[in-house]
Design a protein around this motif. Structure first.
Motif, mmCIF file in Angstrom:
data_model
loop_
_atom_site.group_PDB
_atom_site.id
_atom_site.type_symbol
_atom_site.label_atom_id
_atom_site.label_comp_id
_atom_site.label_asym_id
_atom_site.label_seq_id
_atom_site.Cartn_x
_atom_site.Cartn_y
_atom_site.Cartn_z
ATOM 1 N N SER A 95 39.020 43.315 46.331
ATOM 2 C CA SER A 95 39.678 42.704 45.162
ATOM 3 C C SER A 95 38.713 41.774 44.439
ATOM 4 N N GLN A 96 37.940 41.006 45.198
ATOM 5 C CA GLN A 96 36.946 40.114 44.590
ATOM 6 C C GLN A 96 35.871 40.906 43.848
ATOM 7 N N LEU A 97 35.417 42.011 44.446
ATOM 8 C CA LEU A 97 34.408 42.842 43.785
ATOM 9 C C LEU A 97 34.954 43.429 42.485
ATOM 10 N N GLU A 98 36.191 43.894 42.532
ATOM 11 C CA GLU A 98 36.826 44.478 41.347
ATOM 12 C C GLU A 98 36.971 43.437 40.231
ATOM 13 N N PHE A 99 37.406 42.239 40.603
ATOM 14 C CA PHE A 99 37.555 41.164 39.619
ATOM 15 C C PHE A 99 36.199 40.797 39.020
ATOM 16 N N ALA A 100 35.159 40.703 39.844
ATOM 17 C CA ALA A 100 33.817 40.362 39.357
ATOM 18 C C ALA A 100 33.291 41.440 38.411
ATOM 19 N N GLN A 101 33.568 42.688 38.738
ATOM 20 C CA GLN A 101 33.126 43.792 37.889
ATOM 21 C C GLN A 101 33.795 43.718 36.519
ATOM 22 N N LEU A 102 35.085 43.445 36.504
ATOM 23 C CA LEU A 102 35.805 43.322 35.231
ATOM 24 C C LEU A 102 35.337 42.105 34.446
ATOM 25 N N ARG A 103 35.141 40.992 35.147
ATOM 26 C CA ARG A 103 34.754 39.744 34.490
ATOM 27 C C ARG A 103 33.387 39.864 33.808
#
Length: 180
Positions: A95-103
């Motif tokens: 979830s953290q990786l996904e959020f960082a990718q979107l951000r």
């Protein structure tokens, strides 16, 4: 050579591997830590498959190796028989990786592939996980440090804290990066 058993006495479905090299398929030969032999062939096969899929998915792969332990005195229900807390860790980390990718609007998708082993240390009386994460090497190139917010190291700590449902300060000393 001593007559070595071919099957594990703990699980007759597990084939044992004693050699210093392992070859999961034609043309692929990998060194293994013979000091920890015998190893279980089915686990070696699965680990080789995880590596193969990571390389096919990403082309360049960052491999991180670390241990996750439970805080002293911490009790997780059924932890010795279940990987539920580790599954929570992987979900939180992804979830953290996904959020960082979107951000950061990155074109490099990254979902952590992993190899993990749960182990109980009779000496310390503590349960821990040996973990290897395989990430997209185009998206990430280093573990970073605990001091840098947003590094993979701090994300691992945060994901472990989330999995344990404890504050980050409690989880911090429970994440140990190994040198092998």
């Amino acid at each position: 050579m001593i007559n070595q058993p071919k099957r594990s006495p703990l699980n007759r479905n597990h084939t044992l591997h004693y050699e210093s090299h392992y070859s999961p398929e034609e043309g692929a030969v990998f060194p293994v830590m013979k000091a920890h032999a015998p190893l279980i062939t089915q686990y070696l096969d699965r680990a080789a498959l995880v590596f193969k899929h990571a390389i096919l998915d990403y082309g360049r792969v960052l491999v991180l190796r670390f241990d996750l332990s439970f805080p002293a005195g911490f009790i997780w229900p059924d932890a010795e028989r279940s990987n539920a807390v580790f599954d929570r860790f992987i979900n939180a980390f992804n979830s953290q990786l996904e959020f960082a990718q979107l951000r950061r609007n990155s074109p490099h998708r990254c979902r952590a592939r992993h190899i993990a082993a749960r182990e109980f240390c009779p000496k310390s009386g503590r349960l821990h996980f040996h973990v290897m994460l395989l990430l997209n090497g185009h998206a990430y190139y280093t573990l970073g440090t605990k001091d840098h917010e947003g590094s993979l190291f701090t994300r691992i700590i945060q994901a472990w804290a989330s999995a344990l449902r404890v504050p980050r300060e409690v989880a911090d000393p429970c994440v140990h990066v190994t040198n092998r």
